[in-house]
Write a protein that holds these residues in place. Sequence first.
Motif, mmCIF file in Angstrom:
data_model
loop_
_atom_site.group_PDB
_atom_site.id
_atom_site.type_symbol
_atom_site.label_atom_id
_atom_site.label_comp_id
_atom_site.label_asym_id
_atom_site.label_seq_id
_atom_site.Cartn_x
_atom_site.Cartn_y
_atom_site.Cartn_z
ATOM 1 N N ALA A 1 42.001 -10.662 -5.921
ATOM 2 C CA ALA A 1 41.116 -12.138 -6.201
ATOM 3 C C ALA A 1 40.096 -11.112 -6.155
ATOM 4 C CB ALA A 1 40.877 -11.773 -4.436
ATOM 5 N N ALA A 2 39.918 -10.170 -6.422
ATOM 6 C CA ALA A 2 38.972 -9.506 -7.085
ATOM 7 C C ALA A 2 38.995 -9.013 -8.298
ATOM 8 C CB ALA A 2 38.616 -7.797 -6.247
ATOM 9 N N LYS A 3 40.199 -9.614 -9.073
ATOM 10 C CA LYS A 3 40.119 -9.008 -10.671
ATOM 11 C C LYS A 3 40.578 -10.213 -11.548
ATOM 12 C CE LYS A 3 40.696 -4.629 -10.029
ATOM 13 N NZ LYS A 3 39.690 -4.769 -8.898
ATOM 14 N N ILE A 4 41.066 -11.583 -11.171
ATOM 15 C CA ILE A 4 40.544 -12.926 -12.013
ATOM 16 C C ILE A 4 39.774 -13.003 -12.426
ATOM 17 C CG2 ILE A 4 41.224 -15.642 -11.347
ATOM 18 C CD1 ILE A 4 44.011 -14.254 -9.536
ATOM 19 N N PRO A 5 38.529 -13.108 -11.449
ATOM 20 C CA PRO A 5 37.238 -13.604 -12.417
ATOM 21 C C PRO A 5 36.867 -13.101 -13.698
ATOM 22 C CG PRO A 5 37.035 -13.779 -10.158
ATOM 23 C CD PRO A 5 37.941 -13.084 -10.258
ATOM 24 N N TYR A 6 37.791 -11.302 -13.230
ATOM 25 C CA TYR A 6 37.479 -10.317 -14.743
ATOM 26 C C TYR A 6 38.465 -10.381 -15.994
ATOM 27 C CZ TYR A 6 34.162 -7.727 -11.665
ATOM 28 O OH TYR A 6 32.754 -7.749 -11.336
ATOM 29 N N MET A 7 39.821 -10.719 -15.004
ATOM 30 C CA MET A 7 40.879 -11.032 -16.352
ATOM 31 C C MET A 7 40.756 -12.532 -16.794
ATOM 32 S SD MET A 7 43.490 -9.348 -13.622
ATOM 33 C CE MET A 7 44.947 -9.606 -15.562
ATOM 34 N N SER A 8 39.247 -13.789 -16.158
ATOM 35 C CA SER A 8 39.597 -14.692 -17.233
ATOM 36 C C SER A 8 38.508 -15.009 -17.705
ATOM 37 C CB SER A 8 39.609 -16.045 -16.159
ATOM 38 O OG SER A 8 39.008 -15.620 -15.072
ATOM 39 N N GLY A 9 38.126 -14.052 -17.684
ATOM 40 C CA GLY A 9 36.362 -14.488 -18.871
ATOM 41 C C GLY A 9 35.451 -14.724 -18.271
ATOM 42 N N GLY A 10 35.608 -15.024 -16.616
ATOM 43 C CA GLY A 10 34.766 -15.653 -15.975
ATOM 44 C C GLY A 10 34.844 -17.177 -15.485
ATOM 45 N N ARG A 11 35.480 -17.522 -16.230
ATOM 46 C CA ARG A 11 35.793 -18.902 -16.592
ATOM 47 C C ARG A 11 36.838 -19.302 -15.186
ATOM 48 N NH1 ARG A 11 37.685 -17.135 -21.187
ATOM 49 N NH2 ARG A 11 40.695 -17.528 -20.815
ATOM 50 N N GLN A 12 37.872 -18.320 -14.153
ATOM 51 C CA GLN A 12 38.147 -18.852 -13.182
ATOM 52 C C GLN A 12 36.814 -18.189 -12.066
ATOM 53 O OE1 GLN A 12 40.788 -20.320 -11.766
ATOM 54 N NE2 GLN A 12 39.443 -20.124 -10.486
ATOM 55 N N ARG A 13 35.799 -18.910 -11.055
ATOM 56 C CA ARG A 13 35.461 -18.118 -10.242
ATOM 57 C C ARG A 13 36.859 -17.423 -8.676
ATOM 58 N NH1 ARG A 13 32.605 -15.541 -12.292
ATOM 59 N NH2 ARG A 13 31.423 -14.851 -9.909
ATOM 60 N N MET A 14 35.946 -17.562 -8.190
ATOM 61 C CA MET A 14 37.591 -16.701 -6.954
ATOM 62 C C MET A 14 36.257 -16.843 -5.477
ATOM 63 S SD MET A 14 39.995 -16.571 -5.850
ATOM 64 C CE MET A 14 40.786 -16.250 -7.572
ATOM 65 N N PRO A 15 36.309 -18.045 -5.538
ATOM 66 C CA PRO A 15 35.139 -18.304 -4.364
ATOM 67 C C PRO A 15 35.671 -18.366 -2.573
ATOM 68 C CG PRO A 15 35.551 -20.508 -4.819
ATOM 69 C CD PRO A 15 36.236 -19.757 -5.981
ATOM 70 N N MET A 16 35.847 -17.234 -2.018
ATOM 71 C CA MET A 16 36.797 -16.437 -1.112
ATOM 72 C C MET A 16 35.970 -15.777 0.423
ATOM 73 S SD MET A 16 41.035 -15.806 -2.502
ATOM 74 C CE MET A 16 41.260 -15.905 -0.271
ATOM 75 N N VAL A 17 36.032 -16.816 1.359
ATOM 76 C CA VAL A 17 36.158 -15.165 2.032
ATOM 77 C C VAL A 17 36.486 -14.623 3.137
ATOM 78 C CG1 VAL A 17 34.367 -14.799 4.295
ATOM 79 C CG2 VAL A 17 33.510 -15.780 2.751
ATOM 80 N N PHE A 18 37.357 -13.441 3.118
ATOM 81 C CA PHE A 18 37.256 -12.750 4.010
ATOM 82 C C PHE A 18 36.829 -12.150 5.422
ATOM 83 C CE2 PHE A 18 38.792 -12.068 -0.165
ATOM 84 C CZ PHE A 18 40.707 -12.369 -0.471
ATOM 85 N N LYS A 19 37.658 -12.881 6.276
ATOM 86 C CA LYS A 19 36.321 -12.957 7.096
ATOM 87 C C LYS A 19 37.408 -11.319 8.389
ATOM 88 C CE LYS A 19 34.877 -14.941 11.825
ATOM 89 N NZ LYS A 19 36.113 -14.267 12.341
ATOM 90 N N THR A 20 36.593 -10.528 8.695
ATOM 91 C CA THR A 20 37.605 -9.344 9.504
ATOM 92 C C THR A 20 37.397 -9.047 10.556
ATOM 93 O OG1 THR A 20 38.722 -8.008 9.269
ATOM 94 C CG2 THR A 20 37.203 -7.886 7.991
ATOM 95 N N ALA A 21 37.284 -7.628 11.339
ATOM 96 C CA ALA A 21 36.693 -7.063 12.028
ATOM 97 C C ALA A 21 36.541 -5.577 11.848
ATOM 98 C CB ALA A 21 37.414 -7.547 13.904
ATOM 99 N N GLY A 22 35.774 -4.851 12.201
ATOM 100 C CA GLY A 22 36.067 -3.191 11.370
ATOM 101 C C GLY A 22 35.294 -2.882 13.491
ATOM 102 N N GLY A 23 35.693 -1.362 13.183
ATOM 103 C CA GLY A 23 35.113 -1.218 13.768
ATOM 104 C C GLY A 23 35.294 -0.066 15.165
ATOM 105 N N CYS A 24 34.544 1.291 15.479
ATOM 106 C CA CYS A 24 34.929 1.645 16.930
ATOM 107 C C CYS A 24 35.607 0.978 18.142
ATOM 108 C CB CYS A 24 34.910 2.577 16.700
ATOM 109 S SG CYS A 24 35.442 3.944 15.247
ATOM 110 N N ILE A 25 35.750 0.822 19.081
ATOM 111 C CA ILE A 25 36.212 0.665 20.026
ATOM 112 C C ILE A 25 37.482 1.044 21.332
ATOM 113 C CG2 ILE A 25 34.650 -2.218 19.790
ATOM 114 C CD1 ILE A 25 38.006 -3.280 19.985
ATOM 115 N N GLY A 26 37.575 2.624 20.964
ATOM 116 C CA GLY A 26 38.430 2.964 22.197
ATOM 117 C C GLY A 26 39.996 2.381 21.293
ATOM 118 N N SER A 27 40.299 2.269 20.541
ATOM 119 C CA SER A 27 41.350 1.520 20.169
ATOM 120 C C SER A 27 42.444 2.366 19.041
ATOM 121 C CB SER A 27 41.142 0.428 19.702
ATOM 122 O OG SER A 27 40.560 -0.704 20.483
ATOM 123 N N ALA A 28 41.848 3.342 19.562
ATOM 124 C CA ALA A 28 43.118 4.892 18.284
ATOM 125 C C ALA A 28 43.132 3.762 16.808
ATOM 126 C CB ALA A 28 44.408 4.648 19.039
#
Length: 341
Positions: free
Chosen positions: A107-134
Amino acid sequence: MTATTLANDRLAMPLPATIAEAIALEMERDPTILCIGEDIGRAGGVFGATRGLQDRFGEDRVMDAPIAEMGFTGMGVGLAQAGMRPLIEIMFVDFVGVCLEQMYNAAAKIPYMSGGRQRMPMVFKTAGGCIGSAAQHSQCLWGLIAHLPGFKVVAPCNPHDHKGLMAAALRSDDPVVFIEHKALLLRKGRDFRHHPDVPDGAYTLPIGKAAVVRKGTDVTLATLSATVEHALAAAEDLAGDGISVEVIDLRSVVPLDTATVAESAAGTGRLLVVDEDYLSFGLSAELSLRVLKTLGLSALRQVERLAVPDVPIPAAITLEKAVVPGPEMIAEKLRQMAKAA
């Protein structure tokens, strides 16, 4: 139903419902958006941030995936290459190591390796942070992801920003890692110190633009995500001591809005960067150096950092509070800076 009733209902809406609304509005607008992840369909997400989307858009656009992050993240890469706009939910940011190959080398490299011809419109949605879960379920890791070129990295602190930045992420032609804080997702209603009104319809906020959420004259405090809440609490505490703290919500790590922080620090003469991520090789050092480079080494009287020391997050909540910057720890650091001035 009156306008007042609508406003009260929206004020009571929990953060996960606001996020689900943002995704739904974008899915209505753009039929190429689809969602894949663990428990995001019938269960509506572990925090409820995709609740109702599968009923509304069907299983073809909101797909429950097995516990196989490498597999469904790879599906997302292929879908993006084929012209779709996938939202890939990785339940906790702690699990990105399982699929880092697809994220970092595809995902992060294909736009560069294609010289910008291949876009990568993706969202990686995730949850982070400390809530007492070790140690394995309490990390932020935005510094780790920001270190890998090719991603935008977003971490909002309130419902208004979550909605506007999620819409912007889904419209971006570049891969965006959207990190929601677990503690904010678990809050009831709109119990936020900084809570701009959330409009009914779709809107976007610029990714990479920080917000000054509290004006001050004595010290600039820059942070993001749930730590904005802690910073505002500390600033209110310090105001009783006659210390005026300007609080800046960075909103994103990549792009990093150095200009807004530098402008504030130039006025206060002091900078404190607070980060819930790890101290070494991270956001606090990067932002501090960028501000110093912008203003010059002699422009500031003090530059300090406060972040999680280089240890895994402890399981005991008392030990977690001892290493993760909270309101008391931030206030104490500010007092130390004031005494040393």
